[in-house]
Structure formats: structure tokens, C-alpha cells
Design a protein around this motif. Structure first.
Motif, PDB file in Angstrom:
ATOM      1  N   THR A  81      39.295  34.156  24.693  1.00 28.27           N
ATOM      2  CA  THR A  81      38.807  34.801  25.911  1.00 28.27           C
ATOM      3  C   THR A  81      39.590  36.071  26.209  1.00 28.27           C
ATOM      4  O   THR A  81      40.828  36.060  26.217  1.00 28.27           O
ATOM      5  N   VAL A  82      38.868  37.153  26.439  1.00 30.27           N
ATOM      6  CA  VAL A  82      39.499  38.397  26.876  1.00 30.27           C
ATOM      7  C   VAL A  82      39.832  38.259  28.358  1.00 30.27           C
ATOM      8  O   VAL A  82      38.964  37.945  29.174  1.00 30.27           O
ATOM      9  N   ASN A  83      41.111  38.466  28.697  1.00 27.97           N
ATOM     10  CA  ASN A  83      41.508  38.278  30.097  1.00 27.97           C
ATOM     11  C   ASN A  83      42.061  39.531  30.764  1.00 27.97           C
ATOM     12  O   ASN A  83      42.429  39.500  31.935  1.00 27.97           O
ATOM     13  N   LYS A  84      42.095  40.667  30.021  1.00 27.90           N
ATOM     14  CA  LYS A  84      42.588  41.887  30.651  1.00 27.90           C
ATOM     15  C   LYS A  84      42.037  43.112  29.923  1.00 27.90           C
ATOM     16  O   LYS A  84      41.943  43.133  28.701  1.00 27.90           O
ATOM     17  N   ILE A  85      41.668  44.127  30.695  1.00 27.62           N
ATOM     18  CA  ILE A  85      41.242  45.413  30.145  1.00 27.62           C
ATOM     19  C   ILE A  85      42.173  46.489  30.679  1.00 27.62           C
ATOM     20  O   ILE A  85      42.282  46.682  31.895  1.00 27.62           O
ATOM     21  N   SER A 251      39.746  44.031  36.449  1.00 28.17           N
ATOM     22  CA  SER A 251      40.101  45.251  35.718  1.00 28.17           C
ATOM     23  C   SER A 251      39.735  46.511  36.492  1.00 28.17           C
ATOM     24  O   SER A 251      39.835  47.620  35.955  1.00 28.17           O
ATOM     25  N   GLY A 252      39.273  46.355  37.725  1.00 25.08           N
ATOM     26  CA  GLY A 252      38.981  47.499  38.558  1.00 25.08           C
ATOM     27  C   GLY A 252      37.638  48.147  38.299  1.00 25.08           C
ATOM     28  O   GLY A 252      37.407  49.304  38.667  1.00 25.08           O
ATOM     29  N   ILE A 253      36.720  47.424  37.662  1.00 24.27           N
ATOM     30  CA  ILE A 253      35.371  47.922  37.414  1.00 24.27           C
ATOM     31  C   ILE A 253      34.493  47.511  38.592  1.00 24.27           C
ATOM     32  O   ILE A 253      34.569  46.371  39.062  1.00 24.27           O
ATOM     33  N   ALA A 254      33.666  48.403  39.063  1.00 24.45           N
ATOM     34  CA  ALA A 254      32.871  48.147  40.272  1.00 24.45           C
ATOM     35  C   ALA A 254      31.919  46.974  40.078  1.00 24.45           C
ATOM     36  O   ALA A 254      31.184  46.904  39.094  1.00 24.45           O
ATOM     37  N   THR A 255      31.955  46.051  41.045  1.00 25.85           N
ATOM     38  CA  THR A 255      31.079  44.882  41.011  1.00 25.85           C
ATOM     39  C   THR A 255      30.495  44.635  42.388  1.00 25.85           C
ATOM     40  O   THR A 255      31.033  45.067  43.405  1.00 25.85           O
ATOM     41  N   ASN A 256      29.385  43.958  42.406  1.00 26.28           N
ATOM     42  CA  ASN A 256      28.805  43.434  43.640  1.00 26.28           C
ATOM     43  C   ASN A 256      28.570  41.962  43.348  1.00 26.28           C
ATOM     44  O   ASN A 256      29.508  41.214  43.118  1.00 26.28           O
ATOM     45  N   LEU A 265      23.009  51.503  31.554  1.00 24.42           N
ATOM     46  CA  LEU A 265      23.878  50.333  31.456  1.00 24.42           C
ATOM     47  C   LEU A 265      25.354  50.719  31.429  1.00 24.42           C
ATOM     48  O   LEU A 265      26.196  49.968  30.914  1.00 24.42           O
ATOM     49  N   GLU A 266      25.682  51.879  32.014  1.00 23.39           N
ATOM     50  CA  GLU A 266      27.064  52.316  32.113  1.00 23.39           C
ATOM     51  C   GLU A 266      27.676  51.775  33.403  1.00 23.39           C
ATOM     52  O   GLU A 266      27.043  51.790  34.452  1.00 23.39           O
ATOM     53  N   THR A 267      28.917  51.320  33.325  1.00 25.76           N
ATOM     54  CA  THR A 267      29.621  50.841  34.510  1.00 25.76           C
ATOM     55  C   THR A 267      30.279  52.016  35.220  1.00 25.76           C
ATOM     56  O   THR A 267      30.064  53.179  34.867  1.00 25.76           O
ATOM     57  N   SER A 268      31.112  51.719  36.189  1.00 24.80           N
ATOM     58  CA  SER A 268      31.814  52.768  36.932  1.00 24.80           C
ATOM     59  C   SER A 268      32.908  53.425  36.104  1.00 24.80           C
ATOM     60  O   SER A 268      33.463  54.446  36.512  1.00 24.80           O
ATOM     61  N   GLU A 269      33.228  52.849  34.945  1.00 30.03           N
ATOM     62  CA  GLU A 269      34.302  53.375  34.102  1.00 30.03           C
ATOM     63  C   GLU A 269      33.752  53.991  32.825  1.00 30.03           C
ATOM     64  O   GLU A 269      32.862  53.414  32.191  1.00 30.03           O
TER      65      GLU A 269
END
Length: 707
Positions: A81-85, A251-256, A265-269
Motif C-alpha cells: 500500500t502506498v501511504n505517502k506522496i 498528501s494535500g491533494i484537493a478532495t471533497n 482527470l487532472e487533480t489540483s496537483e
């Protein structure tokens, strides 16, 4: 050139489908790494209910074996499992202290089952139903348990309950609503479904809220908030899922509710993308297969640097996977003041149909029992087809069919909606590869490999192909000509992938048998090079008449007091717009100043007739069986709108048809509904027109330079 590092977090259906698309588009562009938290290769989660019901084995729902990952040089880490970006360093860290850098990162972590926050939810005998391991544990527990309760009367809950019945258990379904599948069915269809499932042995408790799972160590029963209880030894919670956004959020990526993404399909980063059940697009999180695969195609093009119009959302449809029960719904079937509905109810026959209309368009439908028309209704909702007031009931009339619906189905009709596989593609795969069973068809085409709802149709089609009655030699795709073994599509793909920019370069690099080519391949190569690169100029060709490829316009004006100037203006504008451009085959257009020479008497590719309400634009015969009939493409109120729609139609034909493929044959391949869907979309139409105008300018300059 050094490969870019592409990392996918999530080894599920959406993410891996995107990787499959990327491999098709750019097989050598990326060094790919995939992390999956489950200890399995990519499998079809949608068919877990079929495994529980005994209709599929776990092996049969595997989508990609380990050999597939090795074949494409994909580094796969399962059970990790990836747990950090680290966004600044562009590095991932896992629970096994592994660090991997990336140039592009796709987050496809899917969803997690929702557990009711109640006392006893952690007892032995309480299960969720989300993974292969969940399925195995439930099947194992059923060997020592007799009474089961499924909490949740939605699609997943009912499919799980059917599986428990098949495992020999006494099953109650507990639902907090007043009827089953209230998000996918209206009350009439739901009650018919309930009756059918009760006849199969299922029992139901409605408007019940679970308060506690009781028992000393393991499950002994459920206590409800109204104080009543029911015995059980096994409980399956199927009350929904939630997007798995933990990694992105931390990881500080924008979520709702999900990971927020745009149309690409691009995120805030930067360089981080998301798709599937964890992604939220325009306020919606999609959990069905088809939308996730549509997202995968868009994202693959975006990452590979290829043009894409983006993802604009999907219209949802539902089909229940329980044997002997046929249910289908699509769109918005709730009635409002602005809509109207018509119903067909045959209680004794077990059939029910409800169609909902608004502004003379079908916006939703519910079918129970007889669902043969589901594809037609789905297409109508998706494409917003016009249904004149008073003609709604005609949709209840099934189209004329031979002894089997699959026989009369058009070859361009989609059989597998999840993967967009047509009847023609399946026939071609069977003929070309000698396929003899459904699993082989699934391997070659992906049809029936996702939700499984189309499996009976695929089986019917295979039986038809193998029968003496089969008389549809759609044909195995042949090579472009005798100079090469490559098909036309393969040649075009290699031109793009390898950046080939001259006719001789194409023949040299692709190892033409005849180094000079022939009269078949030379003009085709020239045409495709021109379409790929409008600035391409073959010094050995006359740009004003390349291999006889040009458009023919025929203007019919009749002596019946019809005003002719508008038709002359429209014809002149079309000629001016396309005079410098190539088309796959000659295009004949008739423009008539009045109705007195209607579309049925004209045999050209496009027929444009001036009417009181504007210009009616008709297109060529769709297939041999419909000889003499035409399809209405559009009604344009003004000359300018007619010019715009005809231009967009021809440009889309130029961009997607094969060389020497006439408009009628092209329409038979792609379907009129699909073409209308493209050119009716304001954004897509504008892009077609912009590319057309840009190419006209380039070709005009090249022509002027050649003189």
C-alpha cells in the motif's frame, strides 16, 4: 529517448484499463509501475456476485494474469500500500518502506465499503462484500452457518443475497427504505422484483434500522431500533461504498467526497491524475464500469500528449445480475411537473415498462421482464433524440425481428456497453481467430468481461455465427494492399507512433514488399499523411487534384416558383470552404431549393432541401437493407447553420473514415447516432470547424507556393 516514469496507485479495473489504453497509444513512452494493496492481479470486482452465486469461478474473473504485466514490462507490487506522496520530490512511499519516483502519477484507489457505526459490527461473522478475500470468507462461513442477513436492499445487497441462497442459507434482506433499489427502480418495478425474489426464497424486512449486532463472541442476531430482533449467524453489510481518498487528502491533494478532477482527470496537483470510484468529476463520483472506462480513455490520451475533448460525464444505467430476473433502468425516471411518463404494465405476464419524457426527449426508462429494447432506449437517452409529441407510445412497439433479435441487430450496434464492443467487432474476432467460446471472445474483444450483463447476447451471437443460418460475412480485416501485411488502421497508427512524414519513408520503415508501392497504397499513404500533417507536401503530386480526390457539388433548382438564391449561396459557400481539401472518397451533395424533389428521389451522399422551417439535411443510405431510405441529420434554420453542420459532418468524415470509404459505408460502420452525438455537441463541433479552417489555410498557402 529516456522513458518517463508512470506510476499507478491501485490495481483495479479503472486504473489498469487506463494503462491498457496508454500501451495502445504509446507502447514505448513510459516505464510503468503499479501498486495494488490486494495480493491479487487485476480482476473484475463487478463479477464477485457471480462468483458468490456459483456462476463464475475466481479464475474466470481475472482480467490480466501476471504474464500480461511481464509482457508489457510493467513492474507490479501486490499486497503493498502506498501511504505517502511527496509532491515536491515526486516520490511515493509504501508500507514496506519502498520509495519510487514518478513523472506522472495516477491515483485509482477505488472505494471502501461503508460499515454501519453500530455496536457489534466487529464481531466474527460480520462481512463486507468488496474483495476476493471477502468472497472467499463468506463462502467458507456459509459451510458452518444456516441463517444469514444482508443489510442493504440495493444492487450489491440483492446480488449478495442471491449468492447466499445458492450456498444453501436461509436469507433475510434488511432495508431501511420502503422498497428495493429505490435509486434504480420505481415502486412498481421494485414490487415486481420483490415478488420474483421471494419466489426464489429471499425474505425481506423493510423500513428497519439496525441498532446492534448481538452475540457473545460471534453473530447471533440483529436488534433493530424499534426493539424487534431477528436471529442470524452471518451478516453481510452492503450499505454502500465511499471513495478511498485518504492517500490524496493526507498528501494535500484537493478532495471533497472524492478526489477532485477536471475534464482531463487532472487533480489540483501537476502531473497527478485520478479516475474511477475515488475521483469526483463535476460533483459526481461514478461507480459503474462504463463511465470508469470512458475516463480511462480520456486520461490515456492526456498523459500520452494526444488531443482529447475531455470527459464530460456519463448517463448511468443499471442492470441486475441475478438469474431469472431481468431489470434495466437508465437516466432520470422520476416524474416532475416538467415531465410526463407513459407506462405499459402486464402483471400476469411479468412485464413492465415506463418511459419518461421532457421537452420531447426521452430522459429516463425503467424496464422489468422484457428488456430487449434496453440498448435502443439507452442510445436515445444518451443522444437526446427527439420524440415528437404524440408518438411516445411507438417506443413500446418492438422493432421487426427475425427468429432471433441478434440476427436483425445492425452490425454497428454495441453489444457490450461497458467496453463499447459492436456486433461487427465480435464477428470479425470470431472469424479472424477461429474463436469457439465466450471466454475466447472476452479475451480478444473484452465483450462480457466487465459487468457481465451482455454475456447472454454474446452467447447468442456466437451461436448464430456458428449456425448454418449465419449470412453476415462482415469480413476479416484485410491488409491495405499486396505490398504489405499491415491493415489500413495499423499503417496509420505506425505513421503516428513513428512520426513518419513521407510516402517513401512509410514504405521503407514498414518494410513494403514493393518498395515503390502500388496504385492502391500510394494514394492512400498520401491521403493519410496529409490528414496527419496538413503541411505535408508530396513534390510528385499535383496539389490541385491529388489522385482525383475532390468533392462534387450538385445544385438542383426546379421550376416551381422556388426561390433559388439561398441554395446557390449555400452551394457556393460549401465549394469555397472545401476546394483545397482532400476527402476519403468523392462526396456528392445535392442542394434543392424546394420540397418538390424530396430526399427519397435523390441518391447522393448528402441531400439538403429548403423547407419553410429551414434546411433539412439528409445523409446517405445506411446499409444495403435500407436502400432508398435516408437518415435525417439536422434541421438548420439558417444558411449559416446549415453550412456549419454540413462542414462539421464532412470534417468528421475526413478525420475518421478510411481512404476510399464512401460516406454510406462510413455511416454503416460508425452509426448515424454517434455522428449526430459528435456534431450536435457545441464544443466538439467548434473544434472540428477550427481544424477545418486551419487546414484550409495551410493547404491554400501550399498551393499558392507551388505556382
Amino acid at each position: 529517448m529516456e522513458k518517463q516514469k508512470l506510476v499507478l496507485v491501485g490495481n483495479g479495473m479503472a486504473g489498469v484499463r487506463c494503462i491498457e489504453e496508454i500501451i495502445k497509444l504509446a507502447p514505448d513512452q513510459f516505464e510503468i509501475t503499479i501498486f495494488g494493496s490486494e495480493p491479487h492481479v487485476n480482476y473484475n470486482r463487478i463479477l464477485l456476485s457471480s462468483v458468490l452465486q456459483g456462476r463464475e469461478s475466481i479464475h474466470e474473473i481475472i482480467l490480466n494474469e501476471r504474464e500480461w504485466y511481464a509482457e508489457h514490462q510493467i513492474q507490479l507490487f501486490t499486497g503493498e500500500t502506498v501511504n505517502k506522496i511527496d509532491k515536491e520530490k515526486q516520490v511515493l512511499k509504501t508500507d514496506q518502506n519502498r520509495e519510487i519516483s514518478y513523472d506522472h502519477l495516477i491515483i485509482a484507489t477505488g472505494s471502501v465499503p461503508f460499515l454501519l457505526p453500530i455496536t457489534g459490527a466487529n464481531k466474527d461473522g460480520v462481512f463486507t462484500f468488496r474483495t476476493i478475500e471477502d468472497c472467499r470468507r463468506i463462502m467458507e462461513a456459509s459451510k458452518r452457518c444456516n441463517k444469514a442477513i444482508v443489510i442493504g436492499g440495493g444492487v450489491l445487497g440483492l446480488e449478495a443475497a442471491r449468492g447466499l441462497l445458492n450456498l444453501g442459507m436461509d436469507v433475510h434482506v434488511v432495508h431501511n427504505g420502503s422498497f428495493l433499489m429505490e435509486r434504480q427502480l420505481d415502486q412498481t418495478a421494485s414490487k415486481m422484483l420483490q415478488k420474483a425474489l421471494e419466489e426464489q426464497g429471499m425474505k425481506f424486512l423493510f423500513e428497519k434500522e439496525t441498532n446492534e449486532i448481538v452475540g457473545k463472541s460471534g453473530v447471533e442476531g440483529i436488534r433493530f431500533k424499534d426493539g424487534t430482533e431477528i436471529e442470524a449467524e452471518l451478516v453481510v453489510m452492503a450499505v454502500g461504498v465511499r471513495p478511498n481518498v485518504q492517500l490524496a487528502r493526507e498528501s494535500g491533494i484537493a478532495t471533497n467526497r472524492g478526489i477532485l478532477v477536471n475534464n482531463f482527470l487532472e487533480t489540483s496537483e501537476p502531473k497527478i491524475y485520478s479516475l474511477g470510484e475515488c475521483a469526483e468529476h463535476c460533483g459526481i463520483v461514478y461507480g459503474l464500469v462504463k463511465p470508469l472506462f470512458e475516463q480511462g480513455k480520456v486520461l490515456a490520451k492526456r498523459i500520452c500528449g494526444q488531443p482529447t475533448n475531455g470527459y464530460v460525464g456519463s448517463i448511468l444505467s443499471t442492470q441486475l445480475k441475478i438469474s431469472d430476473v431481468k431489470v434495466f433502468s437508465v437516466g432520470n425516471f422520476s416524474e416532475t411537473e416538467a415531465s410526463k411518463s407513459i407506462n405499459l404494465y402486464d402483471g400476469p405476464g411479468g412485464n413492465y415498462k415506463k418511459l419518461v419524457f421532457q421537452d420531447e426527449k426521452l430522459i429516463g426508462a425503467v424496464l422489468y421482464g422484457d428488456i430487449k429494447e434496453q440498448e435502443r432506449l439507452l442510445e436515445m437517452v444518451v443522444n437526446q433524440e427527439h420524440v415528437p409529441d404524440g408518438e411516445e407510445s411507438t417506443l413500446f412497439q418492438s422493432r421487426k425481428q427475425k427468429e432471433n433479435p441478434i440476427v436483425s441487430m445492425p452490425c454497428n450496434q454495441i453489444i457490450c456497453n461497458c467496453n463499447g464492443v459492436t456486433k461487427r467487432e465480435i464477428i470479425n474476432a470470431v472469424q479472424k481467430n477461429g474463436l469457439t467460446d465466450i471466454n475466447q471472445i472476452k479475451k480478444y474483444t473484452k465483450a462480457s468481461g466487465s459487468c457481465g450483463g451482455c454475456k447472454p447476447k454474446v452467447a447468442d451471437l456466437l451461436s448464430y455465427i456458428q449456425s448454418d443460418a449465419f449470412d453476415e460475412p462482415v469480413g476479416v480485416e484485410s491488409s491495405m494492399c499486396d505490398c504489405t501485411l499491415l491493415t489500413e488502421d495499423e499503417v496509420v497508427r505506425e505513421m503516428q507512433v513513428q512520426g513518419l512524414s513521407s510516402s517513401q519513408g512509410v514504405m521503407d520503415v514498414l518494410k513494403w514488399k514493393n518498395k515503390q508501392g502500388c496504385t492502391t497504397c500510394r494514394p492512400a499513404i498520401h491521403y493519410y499523411l496529409t490528414m496527419i500533417n496538413p503541411e505535408y507536401e508530396d513534390k510528385h503530386k499535383d496539389l490541385s487534384d491529388p489522385e482525383g480526390m475532390h468533392m462534387i457539388f450538385q445544385v438542383n433548382n426546379f421550376t416551381c416558383n422556388c426561390e433559388k438564391q439561398s441554395s446557390l449561396d449555400l452551394a457556393g459557400n460549401l465549394e469555397k470552404r472545401f476546394e483545397f481539401l482532400l476527402t476519403p472518397s468523392k462526396v456528392k451533395i445535392t442542394i434543392s431549393a424546394c420540397i418538390h424533389n424530396g430526399p427519397d428521389t435523390i441518391t447522393n451522399d448528402l441531400v439538403v432541401i429548403q423547407m419553410e422551417r429551414g434546411w433539412e439535411i439528409y445523409v446517405s443510405d445506411l446499409n444495403e437493407q435500407n436502400k432508398g431510405t435516408r437518415g435525417l441529420l439536422y434541421i438548420a434554420e439558417t444558411n449559416q447553420k446549415a453550412l456549419e453542420m454540413i462542414s462539421a459532418f464532412i470534417q468528421y468524415y475526413r478525420e475518421s473514415a478510411n481512404f476510399m470509404e464512401q460516406i454510406g459505408k462510413w455511416l454503416e460502420q460508425v452509426g448515424l447516432i454517434h455522428v449526430r452525438e459528435v456534431i450536435f455537441d457545441d464544443e466538439l463541433r467548434q473544434q472540428l470547424l477550427e481544424r477545418l479552417d486551419e487546414e484550409v489555410l495551410i493547404r491554400k498557402k501550399l498551393l499558392e507556393k507551388s505556382y
